[in-house]
Design a protein around this motif. Structure first.
Motif, short mmCIF file in Angstrom:
data_model
loop_
_atom_site.label_atom_id
_atom_site.label_comp_id
_atom_site.label_asym_id
_atom_site.label_seq_id
_atom_site.Cartn_x
_atom_site.Cartn_y
_atom_site.Cartn_z
N ASP A 140 0.84 -1.21 0.00
CA ASP A 140 0.00 0.00 0.00
C ASP A 140 0.87 1.25 0.00
OD1 ASP A 140 -2.39 -1.33 -0.11
OD2 ASP A 140 -2.73 -1.31 2.06
N ARG A 141 2.00 1.19 0.72
CA ARG A 141 2.95 2.32 0.75
C ARG A 141 3.53 2.55 -0.65
NH1 ARG A 141 8.44 2.04 4.23
NH2 ARG A 141 9.43 3.91 3.39
N VAL A 142 3.90 1.45 -1.33
CA VAL A 142 4.43 1.54 -2.69
C VAL A 142 3.37 2.15 -3.60
CG1 VAL A 142 5.15 0.20 -4.72
CG2 VAL A 142 6.08 -0.36 -2.47
N LYS A 143 2.14 1.65 -3.48
CA LYS A 143 1.03 2.13 -4.30
C LYS A 143 0.82 3.63 -4.08
CE LYS A 143 -2.53 -0.57 -3.84
NZ LYS A 143 -3.83 -1.11 -3.39
N GLY A 144 0.85 4.06 -2.81
CA GLY A 144 0.65 5.48 -2.47
C GLY A 144 1.73 6.37 -3.04
N GLU A 145 3.00 5.92 -2.97
CA GLU A 145 4.11 6.74 -3.44
C GLU A 145 4.20 6.83 -4.96
OE1 GLU A 145 7.95 6.09 -1.69
OE2 GLU A 145 7.09 5.85 0.31
N THR A 146 3.66 5.83 -5.66
CA THR A 146 3.74 5.82 -7.12
C THR A 146 2.43 6.27 -7.76
OG1 THR A 146 3.12 3.49 -7.24
CG2 THR A 146 5.47 4.00 -7.21
N GLU A 147 1.45 6.68 -6.94
CA GLU A 147 0.12 7.03 -7.45
C GLU A 147 0.15 8.08 -8.56
OE1 GLU A 147 -4.10 6.93 -5.16
OE2 GLU A 147 -2.48 8.06 -4.24
N ALA A 148 1.04 9.07 -8.43
CA ALA A 148 1.10 10.16 -9.41
C ALA A 148 1.65 9.71 -10.76
CB ALA A 148 1.95 11.29 -8.86
N ILE A 149 2.54 8.71 -10.75
CA ILE A 149 3.19 8.30 -12.00
C ILE A 149 2.76 6.94 -12.52
CG2 ILE A 149 5.25 9.73 -11.72
CD1 ILE A 149 6.68 7.26 -10.57
N ALA A 150 2.03 6.18 -11.69
CA ALA A 150 1.64 4.82 -12.11
C ALA A 150 0.26 4.45 -11.61
CB ALA A 150 2.66 3.81 -11.60
N LYS A 151 -0.36 3.53 -12.35
CA LYS A 151 -1.67 3.03 -11.91
C LYS A 151 -1.54 1.53 -11.63
CE LYS A 151 -3.34 2.50 -16.67
NZ LYS A 151 -2.38 3.18 -17.50
#
Length: 170
Positions: A140-151
């Motif tokens: 979830d942390r990875v998902k949150g940090e990459t939210e702006a550049i990745a889906k």
């Protein structure tokens, strides 16, 4: 009989009547195959079946070698414009250290900039399986940090002793 590559031409055309297109692009209407072949020979060119499934088949008088070359060039151009991407894999453990995590995130950003997808694999060893919530938190942390550049392309799911999530660039 071995099948040939490309469109049928000259004596390989099986129809008795064809819709004939002259070398300059004029539609000459429906003519017999013999007449169409005769006109092609007179022009010093080939009779090429352009649309074999039409009734009657559409044939054009043109230079077969040039036609094949042009279609190869067109296919190569289409392949060149095609977007290819790789799936890069980032492997982590549930109790990853902060510096190691930062390095992996930096690599992940690089992969997204290159247009690649990233498969984040979280491996559980031994008793870590009892604390899968730590793995879910990390993903979830990875998902949150990459939210702006990745889906997220596929949500985190457990496959045996590892949790897998796939991210794609935006």
């Amino acid at each position: 009989m071995p099948t040939k590559e490309g469109p049928r031409s000259n004596d390989d055309i099986e129809a008795t009547e064809v819709q004939l297109i002259a070398e300059d692009g004029d539609n000459l209407g429906t003519v017999s195959l013999e007449d169409a072949l005769e006109r092609a020979v007179e022009a010093g060119l080939d009779l090429v079946e352009i649309s074999p499934h039409a009734k009657p088949p559409v044939c054009k008088i043109l230079d077969l070698g040039k036609f094949k070359y042009q279609s190869q060039k067109k296919a190569a151009e289409a392949r060149k414009k095609q977007k290819t991407f790789d799936v890069k894999e980032i492997k982590m453990r549930p109790n990853i250290d902060t510096h190691d995590y930062d390095v992996k995130m930096r690599n992940m950003r690089k992969f997204f900039e290159h247009g690649d997808k990233v498969k984040v694999t979280l491996r559980f060893r031994g008793r870590e399986m009892a604390h899968q919530e730590l793995g879910v938190k990390l993903l979830d942390r990875v998902k949150g940090e990459t939210e702006a550049i990745a889906k997220v392309e596929s949500q985190p799911k457990l496959e045996g002793r590892q949790m897998v999530m796939v991210l794609a660039p935006r």
